[in-house]
Design an enzyme around this catalytic site. Structure first.
Site, short mmCIF file in Angstrom:
data_model
loop_
_atom_site.label_atom_id
_atom_site.label_comp_id
_atom_site.label_asym_id
_atom_site.label_seq_id
_atom_site.Cartn_x
_atom_site.Cartn_y
_atom_site.Cartn_z
N GLU A 34 0.80 -0.58 -4.93
CA GLU A 34 -0.14 0.52 -5.13
C GLU A 34 0.64 1.81 -5.08
O GLU A 34 1.27 2.12 -4.08
CB GLU A 34 -1.21 0.53 -4.04
CG GLU A 34 -2.23 1.63 -4.27
CD GLU A 34 -2.82 2.17 -2.98
OE1 GLU A 34 -4.04 2.25 -2.90
OE2 GLU A 34 -2.07 2.55 -2.06
N ASP A 52 0.82 -1.21 0.00
CA ASP A 52 0.00 0.00 0.00
C ASP A 52 0.85 1.27 0.00
O ASP A 52 1.88 1.33 0.67
CB ASP A 52 -0.86 -0.05 1.28
CG ASP A 52 -1.83 1.10 1.38
OD1 ASP A 52 -2.77 1.13 0.59
OD2 ASP A 52 -1.64 1.97 2.25
C1 LIG Z 1 -2.52 5.48 -1.03
C2 LIG Z 1 -2.91 5.60 0.41
O1 LIG Z 1 -3.20 6.67 0.84
N1 LIG Z 1 -2.89 4.47 1.14
C3 LIG Z 1 -3.21 4.35 2.52
C4 LIG Z 1 -2.08 4.86 3.44
O2 LIG Z 1 -2.55 5.03 4.70
C5 LIG Z 1 -3.72 5.82 4.85
C6 LIG Z 1 -3.99 6.03 6.28
O3 LIG Z 1 -4.13 4.82 6.95
C7 LIG Z 1 -4.88 5.18 4.15
O4 LIG Z 1 -6.05 5.97 4.28
C8 LIG Z 1 -4.55 5.04 2.72
O5 LIG Z 1 -5.56 4.33 2.06
#
Ligand SMILES: CC(=O)N[C@H]1CO[C@H](CO)[C@@H](O)[C@@H]1O
Ligand SMILES: *[C@@H]1O[C@H](CO)[C@@H](O)[C@H](O)[C@H]1NC(C)=O
Ligand SMILES: *[C@@H]1O[C@H](CO)[C@@H](O)[C@H](O)[C@H]1NC(C)=O
Ligand SMILES: *[C@@H]1O[C@H](CO)[C@@H](O)[C@H](O)[C@H]1NC(C)=O
Ligand SMILES: *[C@@H]1O[C@H](CO)[C@@H](O)[C@H](O)[C@H]1NC(C)=O
Ligand SMILES: *[C@@H]1O[C@H](CO)[C@@H](O)[C@H](O)[C@H]1NC(C)=O
Ligand SMILES: *[C@@H]1O[C@H](CO)[C@@H](O)[C@H](O)[C@H]1NC(C)=O
Length: 584
Positions: free
Chosen positions: A300, A223
């Protein structure tokens, strides 16, 4: 006779090569499961791992090779599992580590590969690492990004070390009373950023990967990669550099908004590639050492196209197997033309490095479902598009049977993005509609859960339209989807074939042809007008009859039916997969 035999031999040889060299994930079908909404096994209204286990045969049956689960780790759930308090424990409402192990075992017994969501951009402030860092415990002291702040020359007061802003608005720096320092959080206050400039952090995060690899997991979806690194302290000033305000502030006038700054020091820093390459080494090493199936990385990253290509590798190091391609998800909409569709296919295919696979993502848990974004009439067309492109297809759960967004009232909303808005505007921000429960059958809560209240409402009528009904029907979105995934598995034209396209006013046609000569023709009539196409003109040499291999539900054609190649009627919003039948 001699000629025919020759063709047969060549075809045979090529098939052998392509099948023996094709690894499980290459040109594979990946399925994203949103565990909270897939299947609830214990009646608490929240989907769970045992629920997924119950439905794994279905996932296999629709033709998937890999499954990735949105986060299931222990979390205070300030952000639905994207705020992790222990990377090596399963959140109790989803089950236990043993349940996950059973799920992995069942997946492997079905020939499916299971991938976990890895959220490295920050931990929860409830994570033990952060607690120890706050306590100034020597090993953990620099696990996060701490700074004394700076003294304001005018007011004489302490203030944050830089002007950086959190994605959730306001300063990205939060004062901690106990440690008497500021810590950095690019997202929520409860989500402190890890310090990837500390080798112990890098090693401990690699150990998290190894922990799950040891339990048989087949890869990770990583992520928010662009947020992993921030600029280091400037040695001359002893503090962090301020980010410049964007050139045209009219697009984002509020200085407390993340979009107000140009994120040159906090986003997509060159260091992010090296860490992805290092993670790839970890999984490659694991495979070598334990002689397992290939472990894959899916990344991602909402970043530039050049950065995405670099995510694959830099010629020396390999990186992400599947750097998610969000171009179509981000840029195709109801108004897009056929040449837009063709452009995004070519853009990726023509620019990706040698020896890697393209990938296509049309939907996920952060975007309206396909049938809602492009209209229910285009649900099959979008799946035909996704499944007939060269490379890896990624499907968000529910898209295979044309599921539309559910209705979620203000009272029922749970997405923080919706709740931060108000009853008049929340629908613009809410991601709840694409996260409503799966429609399995026509029993209570569409067979998702026996609870009286589910975490999000079921959100749409399911009495006659659900998985079970679509399986029983003579034809359905689901049956079309299964036909398509079957073709990808059996036909070299889809696994290995090239992509040659012809773009019309509001239709796109392309040929997928394998080295063996086997070819399929796809037509996507994106527009709202019926068109009649002459294949003999489009592809030069084609003449005779075409066999319908698959088509949209409302096409009125049956699979196996023959149509004339010189006057093929492609109806508005319909997609077609065709094969040339040689003249007798
Ligand atoms: C791309 C992105 O923002 N990914 C995650 C990173 O962390 C935040 C906070 O936990 C998430 O909201 C996001 O989806
Ligand atoms: C110092 O504080 C004042 C008052 O809050 C503020 O307007 C100013 O921008 C601060 N100076 C710096 C360099 O941040
Ligand atoms: C944290 O530890 C360092 C190194 O031992 C020390 O210099 C510092 O004063 C400590 N901070 C607090 C708040 O105890
Ligand atoms: C990168 O991947 C390719 C293709 O699988 C392989 O041949 C090569 O050895 C890999 N390179 C490294 C540095 O692992
Ligand atoms: C997209 O277009 C289709 C067909 O015209 C229509 O049914 C649908 O409502 C549209 N969807 C959106 C979100 O505009
Ligand atoms: C669900 O509601 C029914 C009817 O109100 C009630 O009888 C039942 O006990 C409830 N079940 C649960 C699990 O709360
Ligand atoms: C397309 O053709 C079908 C019949 O084949 C007809 O019912 C429909 O109205 C036509 N659509 C348009 C937009 O002309």
């Amino acid at each position: 006779m001699g000629k025919l035999l020759g063709i047969f031999l060549i075809a045979f040889a090529l098939c052998q090569v392509s099948h023996s060299e094709r690894d499980w994930w290459e040109n594979g079908n990946f399925y994203q499961i949103y565990p909270r909404s897939f299947k609830d096994s214990n009646g608490d209204g929240i989907g769970d791992l045992n629920g997924i286990l119950e439905k794994l045969d279905y996932v296999k049956d629709i033709g998937m090779d890999g499954v990735w689960l949105s986060p299931i780790f222990q979390s205070p759930m300030a952000d639905f599992g994207y705020d992790i308090s222990d990377y090596t424990k399963v959140q109790p409402e989803y089950g236990t580590t043993e349940d996950l192990e059973s799920l992995i075992e069942k997946a492997h017994s079905l020939g499916l590969h299971l991938i976990l969501d890895f959220v490295p951009n920050h931990t929860s402030d409830e994570h033990e690492w952060f607690q120890r860092s706050v306590a100034n415990d020597s090993y953990y002291r620099d696990f996060y990004i701490w700074h004394d702040g700076v003294i304001n020359a005018t007011t004489g007061e302490r203030q944050p070390p830089s002007n950086w802003i959190s994605q959730f608005r306001y300063s990205a720096w939060e004062w901690n009373e106990q440690r008497q320092q500021y810590y950095l959080h690019q997202f929520g206050i409860k989500q402190p950023d890890l310090n990837y400039r500390n080798p112990n952090v890098v090693e401990d995060m690699k150990n998290v990967l190894r922990f799950w690899l040891a339990r048989g997991i087949d890869g990770f979806r990583i992520d928010a990669v662009p947020f992993l690194f921030e600029a280091d302290v400037d040695p001359t000033t002893g503090t962090y550099p301020d980010e410049p305000v964007i050139a045209d502030t009219s697009s984002c006038p509020d200085p407390d908004d993340w979009c107000h700054l140009n994120h040159i020091y906090t986003n997509s820093l060159p260091e992010i590639f090296d860490i992805v390459y290092q993670w790839r080494e970890v999984v490659d090493q694991w495979k070598l050492e334990y002689d397992t199936d290939t472990k894959v990385l899916l990344t991602e990253a909402y970043t530039s196209f050049e950065n995405l290509m670099r995510m694959y590798g830099d010629g020396v190091h390999n990186g992400s197997n599947i750097p998610f391609n969000f171009e179509m998800m981000a840029d195709l909409n109801n108004q897009s033309t056929a040449s837009d569709y063709d452009y995004y296919v070519r853009h990726w295919l023509d620019n990706m490095p040698e020896g890697v696979y393209a990938n296509w993502v049309l939907g996920n848990h952060d975007n309206p479902r396909l049938a809602s974004r492009f209209g229910a009439q285009r649900a099959d067309l979008m799946n035909i598009f996704l499944q007939t492109l060269p490379g890896i297809a990624v499907t968000y759960n529910g898209e295979e049977y044309g599921l539309e967004d559910g209705y979620v009232s203000w009272e029922d909303s749970v997405d923080p993005q919706a709740c931060n808005a108000d009853p008049d505007t929340y629908q613009k921000y809410s991601r709840d509609p694409e996260r409503t429960p799966f429609l399995w059958d026509n029993t209570k809560n569409a067979g998702f859960s026996t609870a009286n209240r589910t975490w999000l409402p079921v959100g749409q009528s399911y009495e006659s339209n659900n998985v079970q009904a679509q399986e029983a029907a003579e034809n359905s979105h689901l049956k079309i989807f299964k036909k398509l995934t079957g073709l990808r598995k059996s036909e070299p034209a889809f696994s290995d074939g090239d992509y040659e396209s012809v773009v019309g006013d509001n239709w796109l046609s392309y040929r997928r042809q394998a080295a063996t000569g086997d070819a399929y023709y796809i037509i996507l009539n994106i527009g709202n007008q019926n068109v009649t196409l002459n294949f003999n003109e489009l592809y030069g040499y084609v003449s005779g009859k075409l066999e319908v291999v698959a088509s949209s539900l409302q096409s009125g054609l049956e699979n196996g039916q023959q149509v004339d190649s010189d006057s093929l009627e492609a109806k508005a919003y319909n997609g077609y997969v065709l094969r040339l039948i040689s003249e007798a």
